[in-house]
Design a protein around this motif. Structure first.
Motif, short mmCIF file in Angstrom:
data_model
loop_
_atom_site.label_atom_id
_atom_site.label_comp_id
_atom_site.label_asym_id
_atom_site.label_seq_id
_atom_site.Cartn_x
_atom_site.Cartn_y
_atom_site.Cartn_z
N ILE A 56 8.46 27.97 25.77
CA ILE A 56 8.92 28.87 26.83
C ILE A 56 7.96 30.05 26.95
CG2 ILE A 56 10.82 30.30 27.67
CD1 ILE A 56 11.66 27.41 27.36
N ASP A 57 7.41 30.27 28.14
CA ASP A 57 6.60 31.45 28.41
C ASP A 57 7.36 32.36 29.36
OD1 ASP A 57 4.18 31.51 26.99
OD2 ASP A 57 3.24 30.06 28.34
N SER A 58 7.21 33.70 29.20
CA SER A 58 7.93 34.61 30.08
C SER A 58 7.09 35.79 30.56
CB SER A 58 9.20 35.13 29.39
OG SER A 58 8.88 35.87 28.23
N SER A 59 5.82 35.84 30.18
CA SER A 59 4.97 36.94 30.62
C SER A 59 4.67 36.84 32.10
CB SER A 59 3.66 36.94 29.83
OG SER A 59 2.75 37.90 30.37
N VAL A 60 4.64 37.99 32.79
CA VAL A 60 4.29 37.99 34.21
C VAL A 60 2.77 37.87 34.40
CG1 VAL A 60 6.30 39.35 34.88
CG2 VAL A 60 4.16 40.52 34.30
N LEU A 61 2.01 38.12 33.34
CA LEU A 61 0.56 38.02 33.42
C LEU A 61 0.12 36.58 33.20
CD1 LEU A 61 -0.49 41.20 31.41
CD2 LEU A 61 -0.34 40.93 33.89
N PRO A 62 -0.92 36.13 33.90
CA PRO A 62 -1.36 34.74 33.76
C PRO A 62 -2.37 34.56 32.62
CG PRO A 62 -2.63 35.81 35.47
CD PRO A 62 -1.63 36.83 34.99
N GLY A 63 -2.39 33.36 32.07
CA GLY A 63 -3.43 32.95 31.13
C GLY A 63 -3.76 33.94 30.03
N LYS A 64 -5.06 34.14 29.82
CA LYS A 64 -5.52 35.00 28.73
C LYS A 64 -5.27 36.47 28.97
CE LYS A 64 -9.06 31.73 27.15
NZ LYS A 64 -10.51 31.51 26.90
N ALA A 65 -4.89 36.83 30.20
CA ALA A 65 -4.55 38.22 30.48
C ALA A 65 -3.28 38.63 29.75
CB ALA A 65 -4.39 38.44 31.98
N GLY A 70 2.97 13.40 20.51
CA GLY A 70 4.27 14.05 20.61
C GLY A 70 4.59 14.50 22.03
N THR A 71 5.72 15.17 22.17
CA THR A 71 6.18 15.64 23.48
C THR A 71 6.25 17.16 23.49
OG1 THR A 71 7.52 13.65 23.82
CG2 THR A 71 8.09 15.58 25.14
N VAL A 72 5.76 17.76 24.56
CA VAL A 72 5.91 19.20 24.77
C VAL A 72 6.70 19.40 26.06
CG1 VAL A 72 4.77 21.39 25.20
CG2 VAL A 72 3.77 19.79 23.56
N ILE A 73 7.85 20.04 25.93
CA ILE A 73 8.64 20.43 27.10
C ILE A 73 8.26 21.87 27.41
CG2 ILE A 73 10.96 20.77 28.02
CD1 ILE A 73 11.96 18.80 25.87
N TYR A 74 7.69 22.09 28.58
CA TYR A 74 7.17 23.42 28.90
C TYR A 74 7.93 24.05 30.06
CZ TYR A 74 3.96 27.17 30.23
OH TYR A 74 3.43 28.39 30.54
N ARG A 75 8.32 25.29 29.86
CA ARG A 75 8.94 26.07 30.93
C ARG A 75 8.29 27.44 31.02
NH1 ARG A 75 13.15 24.67 33.91
NH2 ARG A 75 14.29 22.77 33.34
N ASP A 76 7.76 27.74 32.20
CA ASP A 76 7.22 29.07 32.48
C ASP A 76 8.29 29.77 33.32
OD1 ASP A 76 5.95 31.31 33.45
OD2 ASP A 76 4.02 30.32 33.73
N VAL A 77 9.13 30.55 32.66
CA VAL A 77 10.25 31.16 33.38
C VAL A 77 9.84 32.36 34.22
CG1 VAL A 77 11.99 30.31 31.75
CG2 VAL A 77 10.92 32.55 31.37
N ALA A 78 8.58 32.79 34.08
CA ALA A 78 8.07 33.84 34.96
C ALA A 78 7.64 33.23 36.29
CB ALA A 78 6.91 34.57 34.30
N ALA A 79 6.90 32.11 36.22
CA ALA A 79 6.43 31.44 37.43
C ALA A 79 7.55 30.66 38.13
CB ALA A 79 5.28 30.49 37.09
#
Length: 216
Positions: free
Chosen positions: A7-16, A37-46
């Motif tokens: 889960i990502d939640s930063s409003v800044l993109p990538g390496k920023a 393996g499996t990675v379930i990814y959620r970007d809750v900011a985007a």
């Protein structure tokens, strides 16, 4: 094979974003150990998940046969998020500090997955799942610092993840991330760099440790 929920939640993109960059290092080390393996990814900011509504909340306490169509639809969205948590062998959360707390989008995700009688309560359905939280912040709120009493990210998430969901949270804390951009903090840049390097090292080490644990 092992499943990682990221889960990502930063409003800044990538390496920023410090939390995204460190979380990406964790994920890269994890995937190196679990290429199949499996990675379930959620970007809750985007792509924010819905904030809890009355229908989504009351549906959790209503017999399925008695739910309105609106309750059923709202609850189905919650169930999808809950099932992703339940399927995960490990969880990775990027949680930058915004105004002394977590992003509202991350709070919305948490509100959706906390369901008494299923994920919360006496026998939480994801109990014991390890959670690595990358809790970045622009300043320092470490013990002994002037703003120690304003640290509400680790305090809040530690209690909620452990006590409500029965998970096993650990924190990686890249701090002073505003030092390179704020002239008033320029003297803290060496401490920022040291904190950043330590965070990347900790992320890689922790990912490998967990990956080995699930390879057994």
């Amino acid at each position: 094979m092992a499943t990682l929920l990221h889960i990502d939640s930063s409003v800044l993109p990538g390496k920023a974003s410090a939390s995204r960059a460190v979380a990406d290092a964790f994920r890269a080390a994890w995937e190196e150990q679990h290429p199949q393996g499996t990675v379930i990814y959620r970007d809750v900011a985007a792509n924010p998940v819905p904030h809890i509504t009355a229908d989504a909340h009351t549906a959790g306490f209503t017999d399925p046969s008695d739910r309105t169509p609106e309750q059923s639809a709202a609850f189905a969205a919650r169930v999808k998020l809950i099932e992703e948590l339940e399927q995960a062998d490990a969880v990775l959360i990027g949680a930058p500090m915004y105004n002394f707390s977590i992003p509202s989008t991350l709070k919305a995700w948490l509100d959706n997955v906390i369901l008494p009688g299923r994920t919360a309560g006496e026998n939480p359905s994801a109990k014991g799942t390890p959670v690595t939280v990358v809790a970045s912040r622009g300043g320092s709120y470490a013990p002994g610092t002037p703003r120690e009493g304003c640290e509400f990210v680790q305090t809040y998430l530690g209690v909620l993840l452990r006590e409500s969901l029965g998970l096993e949270p650990e924190f990686i804390v890249p701090e002073l991330t505003m030092a390179p951009r704020n002239p008033a903090m320029s003297e803290l840049i060496p401490l920022y760099r040291a904190s950043r390097e330590r965070a990347f090292a900790d992320a890689t080490t922790k990912a490998k440790e967990l990956a080995e644990r699930f390879a057994m």
